[in-house]
Enzyme design. Structure first.
Site, mmCIF file in Angstrom:
data_model
loop_
_atom_site.group_PDB
_atom_site.id
_atom_site.type_symbol
_atom_site.label_atom_id
_atom_site.label_comp_id
_atom_site.label_asym_id
_atom_site.label_seq_id
_atom_site.Cartn_x
_atom_site.Cartn_y
_atom_site.Cartn_z
ATOM 1 C CD GLU A 175 22.723 33.071 97.016
ATOM 2 O OE1 GLU A 175 22.470 33.823 97.964
ATOM 3 O OE2 GLU A 175 23.619 33.303 96.189
ATOM 4 C CD GLU A 369 24.062 34.687 92.392
ATOM 5 O OE1 GLU A 369 24.709 35.175 93.344
ATOM 6 O OE2 GLU A 369 22.825 34.652 92.347
HETATM 7 O O1 IFM Z 1 23.676 39.935 94.894
HETATM 8 C C1 IFM Z 1 23.635 38.672 95.462
HETATM 9 C C2 IFM Z 1 22.644 37.786 94.724
HETATM 10 O O2 IFM Z 1 21.370 38.335 94.709
HETATM 11 C C3 IFM Z 1 22.563 36.436 95.395
HETATM 12 N N1 IFM Z 1 23.866 35.869 95.559
HETATM 13 C C4 IFM Z 1 24.886 36.678 96.151
HETATM 14 C C5 IFM Z 1 24.976 38.009 95.429
HETATM 15 C C6 IFM Z 1 26.082 38.872 96.040
HETATM 16 O O3 IFM Z 1 25.850 39.082 97.393
#
Ligand code: IFM
Length: 484
Positions: A175, A369
């Site tokens: 990210e 994710e």
């Molecule tokens: O917890 C975070 C993760 O570290 C990165 N992506 C989003 C998740 C939820 O906010």
């Protein structure tokens, strides 16, 4: 098509053979043990200890204590029935000064982790950088400095040598949007800057870090499977007046990271004050950033909706969109959302997968994710009945299947997260886990969603409704043995 049995009744929908079922975590969010075995400080150690940065003053000092509970967590993963585990490496545990001397005990921890995963038939998926930059590098300019990108390449090289024989997939960076936005624009994440000049430099250097890490792993392990993970956020204009803002925000949030990796260029319509200056872009940088990758990692949580709106007279569900007077972000009050306030829109995942399939030239995409925070609690019986998470998973996996039906090569799904953990500026109040963590004791308890996800992952198919079938329920994941 996929969803109908021959009899016409809704039946389970199958995922393709070889589909990877996983869960994810990251180092600072779970490991704790921040002063142990030679680990150096990271920007998150410093940031969390500064007053007023994190909800209730929480820190990752202990977190889930995974550094000391490796065996417990391997057991959780095996009981969950997943085929892959996405974890990240704490840079300052391995290279306490960001580069140079290696801290062998830190490296040994990751060696033990990947070996234990493989012994249990779980593929290790290593993220090289998930936000916890060594403070030593921040002191030398952080992502504003080109050298930080080179040091990420050095970390990747150290890891490729030390654990490369055990790692199934590599994720270079996680990210970049959040590294830059929250770390350098809003200041809500470490290192807490609010400086557009630094932010524009950070954009280029984080992407360059991806390029150096990719190059280092490739050089060491020619057959390695490597890609970046990003969190593109769709912006939908609900009327024509909001379309220019939606396009501008798509450039600022999404294409600024996607285009360099997919096409070797920054978007022409990126706002001038965020455009990395030509003086920072050396010959060969864009080629390094756009070097071939093996997959794209997608983190999907939510879309945004924009419409015309009067900033002086905001309606329910509206908030102003900075830099775009007369345009508001709008969330219909009745739209379902998580406790983070994020709208729950599974179709957004399908549409994003289709877009990325087209923009990446058909690369395999791993959903690295996807998940939701909920107000989970332990019932008097010691269970966690998180049906809303079960429904969230069911909806998003259904959307992934629709993308697959549309021709997208969706290769895997990693639920965020294996367990409740340190949710950055929100601290521990936001629970994203399939396992409930009782933070005072460190005890992990499988939630209802863990049982549901286990059933889906083991069968490789999605049931027609978000329910746990009798066979998948209690006997295999009894609460007593799932709590460690
Ligand atoms: O917890 C975070 C993760 O570290 C990165 N992506 C989003 C998740 C939820 O906010």
């Amino acid at each position: 098509m996929n969803s109908l049995t021959p009899g016409g009744a809704e039946g389970p929908r199958r995922f393709p053979d070889g589909f990877v079922w996983g869960v994810g975590t990251s180092s600072y969010q779970i490991e704790g043990a921040v002063n142990v075995d030679g680990r150096g400080p990271s920007i998150w150690d410093v940031f969390t200890h500064a007053p007023g940065t994190i909800n209730r003053g929480d820190t990752g000092d202990v977190a889930c204590d995974s550094y000391h509970r490796l065996d417990d967590d391997i057991r959780l993963l095996t009981e969950l029935g997943v085929g892959a585990y996405r974890f990240s490496v704490s840079w300052s545990r391995v290279l306490p000064s960001g580069g140079g001397a290696v801290n062998q005990p830190g490296l040994d921890y990751y060696r033990r982790l990947v070996e234990a995963l493989n012994e249990n038939g779980i593929k290790p998926v290593a993220t090289v950088y998930h936000w916890d930059l060594p403070q030593a590098l921040e002191d030398r300019g952080g992502w504003g400095a080109r050298d930080t990108a080179k040091r990420l390449g050095e970390l990747a090289q150290v890891l490729a040598e030390a654990i490369g024989d055990q790692v199934a997939m590599w994720i270079t960076i996680n990210e970049p949007l959040q590294t830059v936005r929250q770390g350098y624009i809003t200041g809500t994440h470490a290192p807490g800057h609010r400086d557009l000049t630094l932010a524009s430099a950070a954009i280029h250097h984080v992407l360059l870090g991806h390029g150096y890490a990719l190059q280092a792993i490739r050089a060491q392990l020619p057959d390695a499977v490597i890609g970046p993970t990003m969190d593109p956020q769709p912006f939908h204009a609900l009327d024509a007046a909001a379309q220019p803002a939606a396009d501008a925000l798509d450039a600022e949030y999404n294409r600024v990271y996607l285009d360099p990796v997919f096409r070797g260029v920054y978007p022409a319509d990126l706002r001038a004050d965020l455009r990395p200056p030509e003086t920072l872009i050396a010959d060969g940088d864009m080629a390094l950033i756009s070097a071939p990758i093996d997959f794209f990692g997608l983190n999907y949580y939510r879309p945004h909706y924009l419409r015309r709106g009067d900033w002086a007279d905001l309606r329910l569900g509206e908030s102003p969109v900075s830099g775009h007077p007369g345009v508001v972000q709008y969330l219909p009050p009745e739209m379902p959302r998580t406790v983070m306030g994020w709208p729950i829109v599974p179709d957004g995942l399908r549409d994003l997968l289709i877009r990325l399939h087209e923009e990446s030239g058909g690369l395999p995409i791993h959903i690295t994710e996807n998940g939701c925070a909920a107000d989970d609690y332990l019932t008097p019986e010691g269970t966690v009945e998180d049906q809303e998470r079960v429904e969230f998973i069911h909806g998003h996996l259904g959307a992934a299947l629709e993308a697959i039906d549309a021709g997208v090569n969706v290769a895997g799904y990693f639920h965020w997260s294996l367990m409740d953990n340190f949710e950055w500026a929100e601290g521990y109040r936001r629970r994203f886990g399939l396992h409930y963590v009782d933070f005072p004791s460190g005890r992990r308890i499988a939630k209802r969603s863990a049982q549901f996800y286990r059933q889906v992952a083991l069968a490789g198919q999605l049931p027609p409704t978000p329910e746990i079938s009798f066979e998948a329920a209690a006997p295999e994941v009894p609460q007593a043995s799932a709590a460690v």
